[in-house]
Design a protein around this motif. Structure first.
Motif, short mmCIF file in Angstrom:
data_model
loop_
_atom_site.label_atom_id
_atom_site.label_comp_id
_atom_site.label_asym_id
_atom_site.label_seq_id
_atom_site.Cartn_x
_atom_site.Cartn_y
_atom_site.Cartn_z
N MET A 71 0.83 -1.19 0.00
CA MET A 71 0.00 0.00 0.00
C MET A 71 0.88 1.25 0.00
N GLN A 72 1.93 1.22 -0.83
CA GLN A 72 2.87 2.32 -0.89
C GLN A 72 2.46 3.36 -1.94
N THR A 73 2.55 4.62 -1.57
CA THR A 73 2.25 5.73 -2.48
C THR A 73 3.30 6.81 -2.28
N GLU A 74 3.20 7.89 -3.05
CA GLU A 74 4.12 9.02 -2.87
C GLU A 74 4.07 9.54 -1.44
N ILE A 75 2.88 9.52 -0.84
CA ILE A 75 2.71 10.06 0.51
C ILE A 75 3.34 9.17 1.57
N THR A 76 3.19 7.85 1.44
CA THR A 76 3.81 6.97 2.44
C THR A 76 5.33 7.10 2.39
N ARG A 77 5.88 7.25 1.19
CA ARG A 77 7.33 7.42 1.08
C ARG A 77 7.78 8.79 1.56
N LEU A 78 7.00 9.81 1.27
CA LEU A 78 7.34 11.17 1.70
C LEU A 78 7.38 11.28 3.21
N LEU A 79 6.41 10.63 3.88
CA LEU A 79 6.27 10.78 5.32
C LEU A 79 6.86 9.62 6.12
N GLY A 80 7.28 8.57 5.44
CA GLY A 80 7.87 7.43 6.14
C GLY A 80 6.88 6.63 6.95
N ILE A 81 5.64 6.50 6.42
CA ILE A 81 4.59 5.76 7.11
C ILE A 81 4.22 4.50 6.34
N LYS A 82 3.54 3.57 7.00
CA LYS A 82 3.21 2.29 6.39
C LYS A 82 1.98 2.37 5.49
N TYR A 83 0.96 3.09 5.95
CA TYR A 83 -0.30 3.18 5.22
C TYR A 83 -0.64 4.65 4.90
N PRO A 84 -1.26 4.90 3.75
CA PRO A 84 -1.59 6.28 3.36
C PRO A 84 -2.87 6.79 4.05
N ILE A 85 -2.85 6.74 5.36
CA ILE A 85 -4.00 7.15 6.17
C ILE A 85 -3.52 8.15 7.22
N ILE A 86 -4.10 9.35 7.19
CA ILE A 86 -3.71 10.42 8.10
C ILE A 86 -4.90 10.79 8.97
N GLN A 87 -4.65 10.99 10.25
CA GLN A 87 -5.69 11.39 11.20
C GLN A 87 -5.75 12.91 11.25
N GLY A 88 -6.93 13.46 11.13
CA GLY A 88 -7.08 14.92 11.12
C GLY A 88 -6.63 15.56 12.43
N GLY A 89 -6.12 16.79 12.32
CA GLY A 89 -5.63 17.52 13.50
C GLY A 89 -6.73 18.29 14.20
N MET A 90 -7.70 17.58 14.71
CA MET A 90 -8.92 18.19 15.27
C MET A 90 -8.68 18.84 16.64
N ALA A 91 -9.12 20.10 16.75
CA ALA A 91 -8.97 20.83 18.01
C ALA A 91 -9.67 20.08 19.15
N TRP A 92 -9.03 20.04 20.31
CA TRP A 92 -9.52 19.40 21.53
C TRP A 92 -9.60 17.87 21.43
N VAL A 93 -9.46 17.32 20.24
CA VAL A 93 -9.56 15.87 20.05
C VAL A 93 -8.19 15.26 19.77
N ALA A 94 -7.44 15.89 18.88
CA ALA A 94 -6.18 15.32 18.40
C ALA A 94 -5.04 15.67 19.35
N GLU A 95 -4.98 14.95 20.48
CA GLU A 95 -3.87 15.15 21.41
C GLU A 95 -2.93 13.94 21.33
N HIS A 96 -1.97 13.84 22.24
CA HIS A 96 -0.88 12.89 22.04
C HIS A 96 -1.31 11.43 22.09
N HIS A 97 -2.31 11.08 22.89
CA HIS A 97 -2.74 9.68 22.95
C HIS A 97 -3.23 9.20 21.58
N LEU A 98 -4.09 10.01 20.96
CA LEU A 98 -4.65 9.63 19.66
C LEU A 98 -3.58 9.65 18.58
#
Length: 315
Positions: A1-28
Motif C-alpha cells: 500500500m505504498q504511495t508518494e505520501i507513504t514514502r514522503l512521510l515514512g509511514i506504512k499506510y496512506p491514512i492520516i488522522q485529522g488535526g482536530m482541536a480538543w480531540v487530536a492530542e498525544h494519545h490519539l
C-alpha cells in the motif's frame, strides 16, 4: 500500500488522522502512528508549551513519525511554528491561513509542510509557496468547511498541482479510500472515524452521538458570518440557525458558540456544545482501537483496489 505520501512521510499506510482541536492530542496521534498511519497533534489555539508537552508525550508512546496541525490564525502560531523545529517534528499540516512566512524555517529543518485547502486556487498558491503535498478537504468534513464536495474538489486539485494530493471529507471506510485513489489522491485524511476510537480522549457522550448519528444529522452553521462549521444537530445548532435566519449580529452568534467544542469534547455537553462531525458520521457505528480501525480500512481498501494495481511500486 505504498504511495508518494507513504514514502514522503515514512509511514506504512496512506491514512492520516485529522488535526482536530480538543480531540487530536498525544494519545490519539501516537496510537494512529503506531498503527501505521500518520497521527497529528492539533495545536488549535493552544500555547506553544502545551504543544511541546504533547510532542514529548507522544514520543514516549511511539517511535513512528507523527505530525502537528497548526491553525495559522492562532495568536500562538509563530511560537508553535518554532516549537515544531525545536522538537524535531518532521510533518506539519496547516489551516486557516498561509504558512508562507514559516516555510523557510521549516524547510531548513527538513519539515514536510502539508496545507489543508478547500479550493484549487489555494492549492496552487500553497504549491508555489513550497508545500510538499496538499490536503484537499471537501465540505462533507466536520468543523470548518468550504463549498466544494470531496468528489469535485480532489480531481480538480490533482489536475492543478504537481505535488501529491491527500483527500479529506466524507471518508469513513475502505470504499471511501478506494474512491479517493480513483480520483487521483495518494492518501486520505480522516477525522470523524478517529474521534470514536478507544484512544481518543473524548467524552463518551460525544462518541455516542456520532455512533448513533444518521446520514442527515449534521448541520452547517455560520454561513452568514463567512465561517461555516459542520456539526451534529442539537439544541445549539437549532438555536444558532434560527438566530441566523432572523439576522442576528455576528457578535451574538459568536458568543453563543464560544467554547462550544471544548464543552462537547471535554464536558460531554452534546446538547448545547458544538459536536463537530462530518457527514460520514452515519457510517461510523462501531468503537474500536486505532490499530483495529486502520487494519479494517486497509483490508477493505485492498479488497476493492489491490488487484487493480493502483498502488505504486518502489522504483
Amino acid at each position: 500500500m505504498q504511495t508518494e505520501i507513504t514514502r514522503l512521510l515514512g509511514i506504512k499506510y496512506p491514512i492520516i488522522q485529522g488535526g482536530m482541536a480538543w480531540v487530536a492530542e498525544h494519545h490519539l496521534a501516537a496510537a494512529v502512528s503506531e498503527a501505521g498511519g500518520l497521527g497529528l497533534i492539533g495545536a488549535a489555539s493552544a500555547p506553544a508549551e502545551w504543544v511541546r508537552e504533547q510532542i514529548r508525550a507522544a514520543r514516549k508512546l511511539t517511535d513512528k513519525p507523527f505530525g502537528v496541525n497548526i491553525m495559522l490564525m492562532s495568536p500562538y502560531a509563530a511560537d508553535v511554528a518554532k516549537v515544531i523545529v525545536e522538537e524535531g517534528v518532521q510533518v506539519v499540516t496547516t489551516g486557516a491561513g498561509s504558512p508562507g512566512k514559516y516555510m523557510e524555517m521549516w524547510k531548513e529543518a527538513g519539515v514536510k509542510v502539508i496545507p489543508v485547502v478547500a479550493s484549487v486556487a489555494l492549492a496552487k498558491r500553497m504549491e508555489r509557496a513550497g508545500a510538499d503535498a496538499i490536503v484537499a478537504e471537501g465540505c462533507e468534513s466536520g468543523g470548518h468547511v468550504g463549498e466544494s464536495t470531496t468528489m469535485t474538489l480532489v480531481p480538480q486539485v490533482v489536475d492543478a498541482v504537481d505535488i501529491p494530493v491527500i483527500a479529506a471529507g466524507g471518508i469513513g471506510d475502505g470504499r471511501g479510500i478506494a474512491a479517493a485513489f480513483m480520483l487521483g489522491a495518494k492518501a486520505v485524511q480522516m477525522g470523524t472515524a478517529f474521534v470514536v476510537t478507544e484512544e481518543a480522549q473524548v467524552h463518551q457522550n460525544y462518541k455516542d452521538k456520532i455512533l448513533k448519528a444518521s446520514d442527515i444529522d449534521t448541520r452547517v452553521t455560520g454561513r452568514t458570518t463567512g465561517h461555516p462549521v459542520r456539526a451534529l444537530r442539537n439544541e445549539m445548532t437549532k438555536k444558532y440557525l434560527k438566530m441566523e435566519q432572523e439576522g442576528a449580529p455576528f457578535e451574538e452568534l459568536e458568543l453563543m458558540t464560544l467554547g462550544g467544542l471544548r464543552k462537547a469534547v471535554v464536558d460531554g455537553d452534546v446538547k448545547t456544545g458544538s459536536v463537530m462531525s462530518g457527514q460520514i458520521a452515519g457510517l461510523v457505528n462501531e468503537q474500536m482501537s486505532c490499530q483495529a480501525l486502520i487494519q479494517k480500512l486497509v483490508r477493505e481498501t485492498d479488497a476493492l483496489i489491490g488487484t487493480l494495481n493502483l498502488y505504486e511500486t518502489e522504483v
